[in-house]
Design an enzyme around this catalytic site. Structure first.
Site, PDB file in Angstrom:
ATOM      1  N   ARG A  68      -0.631  11.545 -23.916  1.00 40.04           N
ATOM      2  CA  ARG A  68       0.044  12.852 -23.270  1.00 40.04           C
ATOM      3  C   ARG A  68      -0.699  14.132 -23.102  1.00 40.04           C
ATOM      4  O   ARG A  68      -0.349  15.241 -22.797  1.00 40.04           O
ATOM      5  CB  ARG A  68       1.402  12.974 -24.099  1.00 40.04           C
ATOM      6  CG  ARG A  68       2.296  14.240 -23.428  1.00 40.04           C
ATOM      7  CD  ARG A  68       3.791  14.276 -23.859  1.00 40.04           C
ATOM      8  NE  ARG A  68       3.655  14.130 -25.200  1.00 40.04           N
ATOM      9  CZ  ARG A  68       3.308  15.163 -26.097  1.00 40.04           C
ATOM     10  NH1 ARG A  68       2.941  16.379 -25.576  1.00 40.04           N
ATOM     11  NH2 ARG A  68       3.440  15.384 -27.317  1.00 40.04           N
ATOM     12  N   TYR A  70       7.169  15.463   2.619  1.00 43.95           N
ATOM     13  CA  TYR A  70       7.552  14.256   1.849  1.00 43.95           C
ATOM     14  C   TYR A  70       9.118  14.290   1.237  1.00 43.95           C
ATOM     15  O   TYR A  70       9.275  15.703   0.648  1.00 43.95           O
ATOM     16  CB  TYR A  70       6.612  13.767   0.977  1.00 43.95           C
ATOM     17  CG  TYR A  70       7.544  12.688   0.073  1.00 43.95           C
ATOM     18  CD1 TYR A  70       7.385  11.366   0.369  1.00 43.95           C
ATOM     19  CD2 TYR A  70       7.651  12.994  -1.304  1.00 43.95           C
ATOM     20  CE1 TYR A  70       7.814  10.295  -0.464  1.00 43.95           C
ATOM     21  CE2 TYR A  70       8.299  11.993  -2.003  1.00 43.95           C
ATOM     22  CZ  TYR A  70       8.414  10.594  -1.670  1.00 43.95           C
ATOM     23  OH  TYR A  70       8.865   9.521  -2.287  1.00 43.95           O
ATOM     24  N   ASP A  92      -0.773  17.783  -0.122  1.00 48.05           N
ATOM     25  CA  ASP A  92      -0.726  16.456  -0.314  1.00 48.05           C
ATOM     26  C   ASP A  92      -1.325  15.724   0.471  1.00 48.05           C
ATOM     27  O   ASP A  92      -1.213  15.503   1.757  1.00 48.05           O
ATOM     28  CB  ASP A  92       0.825  16.252  -0.526  1.00 48.05           C
ATOM     29  CG  ASP A  92       1.123  14.755  -0.622  1.00 48.05           C
ATOM     30  OD1 ASP A  92       0.355  13.787  -0.455  1.00 48.05           O
ATOM     31  OD2 ASP A  92       2.458  14.704  -0.927  1.00 48.05           O
TER      32      ASP A  92
HETATM   33  C1  LIG Z   1       5.436   8.617  -2.275  1.00 48.27           C
HETATM   34  C2  LIG Z   1       4.876  10.203  -1.843  1.00 48.27           C
HETATM   35  C3  LIG Z   1       4.780  11.211  -3.004  1.00 48.27           C
HETATM   36  C4  LIG Z   1       5.637  10.628  -4.097  1.00 48.27           C
HETATM   37  O1  LIG Z   1       4.800   9.732  -4.989  1.00 48.27           O
HETATM   38  P1  LIG Z   1       5.637   8.982  -5.991  1.00 48.27           P
HETATM   39  O2  LIG Z   1       4.381   8.243  -6.609  1.00 48.27           O
HETATM   40  O3  LIG Z   1       6.380   8.148  -5.558  1.00 48.27           O
HETATM   41  O4  LIG Z   1       6.113   9.948  -7.277  1.00 48.27           O
HETATM   42  C5  LIG Z   1       4.630  12.261  -2.619  1.00 48.27           C
HETATM   43  N1  LIG Z   1       4.106  12.724  -1.522  1.00 48.27           N
HETATM   44  C6  LIG Z   1       3.893  11.604  -0.436  1.00 48.27           C
HETATM   45  C7  LIG Z   1       3.251  12.088   0.998  1.00 48.27           C
HETATM   46  C8  LIG Z   1       4.405  10.310  -0.619  1.00 48.27           C
HETATM   47  O5  LIG Z   1       4.151   9.468   0.261  1.00 48.27           O
END
Ligand SMILES: *Cc1c(COP(=O)(O)O)cnc(C)c1O
Length: 390
Positions: free
Chosen positions: A51, A105, A175
């Site tokens: 952690r 997302y 992202d």
């Molecule tokens: C799936 C996804 C997430 C979240 O990820 P997890 O691993 O499910 O927590 C965030 N951003 C995008 C673009 C995603 O496709």
């Protein structure tokens, strides 16, 4: 830790960057360190603990992703949402303002609109670089982008957004899950932090949930302090599985790009299809932006059926492609965003966002492209095709 020069190319970095070579045995692959505690004194003179985000298998992933995104440092998390939550809460405080891309997302949209606002953070939603520029206020501390976006694969001019954030001292976050570091490196375009849901392309086999943030040493150090308090770490076994997945990332993404490009072209000429959303198609509204900032156009596309009532029949008839959520794995998947990721919106909101009932999203996998084309061909044919079991 194996030395990896920045001049090495992505395919090589996928395999070698960060590997924990074991001196005692000469192991070629990284061993799995399941211990949660490590004796003092140790070579790093550091308290290693899962952690604390500093155990050997976590570090393998951190080094590999920092190398692939060409950042100084990285931190692996137990899920994409753990990465996103930790980054946002590490940088925002009550009274701050954050600007998010509108077609976000679903989980991130909920986090921003339900949780951040509960802690007194004001939020705005934007679509283009111009809208981002107009939304910035004195209290704005962070801009957050997804490009290409879900499910319409819209692309934002990343250099433009990064530049206006930098000019105002605002943290620019992206992202990069849909693009992967193989197709797009936002840090090189001026972004401060890159997030991935490693559950998707990075692991690539639909059997690990993980997340990652890549940024400067300063940002990652601050993030690690918060992450230690929030606790969203990834365990050694999952790190090891993710490391194995990452070794073939460049190879897989190349094939995802090719297959999605072929399927997009096929669907575009199909009489049952009104429209295909894929940034690699010259007719896509953001094709020029995508061509400028991406090396490949990715494995995600969506298409709109002329007759929305045909959606169920299409999904029922697909034999190779499975109807399922998530994306980025070796297998091709389809879903209907109006019923899944965007079902909580009102019909009017969906219409405004361009999420029509006949919209089908495809995560194009690594199957033989001819099998995928034949599968869609028979699923979209006007009369049911003869059975052809796989
Ligand atoms: C799936 C996804 C997430 C979240 O990820 P997890 O691993 O499910 O927590 C965030 N951003 C995008 C673009 C995603 O496709």
């Amino acid at each position: 830790m194996s030395v990896t020069r920045p001049s090495l190319r992505a395919s090589t970095l996928c395999i070698h960057a960060g590997t924990h070579a074991d001196a005692a045995t000469g192991s070629v692959g990284s061993p799995v360190f399941t211990s949660t505690t490590y004796a003092f004194p140790n070579p790093a003179n550091e308290n290693l603990y899962p952690r604390f985000f500093n155990t050997p298998n976590q570090r393998v992933i951190n080094h590999k992703l920092a190398a692939l995104e060409q950042g100084e440092a990285a931190l692996v998390f137990g899920s994409g949402m753990a990465a996103i939550t930790t980054l946002l809460f590490a940088h925002l405080k009550p009274g701050d303002h954050a600007v998010f891309q509108a077609d976000l997302y679903g989980g991130t949209h909920q986090l921003a609109s339900r949780e951040l606002t509960r802690f007194g953070v004001a939020i705005s939603f934007c679509r283009t670089a111009e809208e981002f520029a107009a939304a910035l206020r004195d209290r704005t501390r962070l801009v957050y982008v997804e490009s290409p976006s879900n499910p319409l694969l819209r692309c934002v001019d990343l250099a433009a957004v990064a530049q206006l954030a930098r000019a105002r001292g605002v943290l620019a976050v992206i992202d990069n899950t849909f693009a992967t570091p193989i197709n797009q490196n936002p840090l090189l375009l001026g972004f401060d932090a890159v997030i991935h849901s490693a559950t998707k392309y990075l692991n690539g086999h639909s059997d690990v949930t993980a997340g990652i943030v890549v940024a400067s040493d300063t940002i990652i150090q601050r993030l690690r302090e918060c992450a230690t308090n929030y606790g969203g770490m990834l365990d050694a076994h999952a790190c090891s599985q993710l490391e194995r997945g990452l070794k073939t990332l460049a190879l897989r993404v190349q094939r995802h790009n090719e297959n999605a490009g072929r399927l997009a072209q096929f669907l575009q000429t199909h009489p049952a299809v009104a429209r295909v959303n894929y940034p690699g198609l010259p007719g896509h509204p953001d094709h020029a932006i995508a061509a400028r900032q991406m090396r490949g156009f990715g494995g995600m596309l969506s298409f709109e059926l002329r007759a929305p009532q045909q959606v169920d029949e299409c999904l029922r008839r697909l034999r190779v492609v499975r109807p399922a959520l998530s994306l980025g794995g070796v297998e091709s998947l389809v879903c209907v965003p109006s019923r899944t990721s965007h079902r909580l919106m009102t019909p009017a909101e969906r219409e405004h966002a361009g999420i029509h009932d006949g919209l089908v999203r495809v995560s194009v996998g690594l199957e033989d492209i001819e099998d995928l084309l034949e599968d869609f061909q028979q699923a979209l044919a006007p009369t049911p095709a003869a059975p052809n079991h796989v």
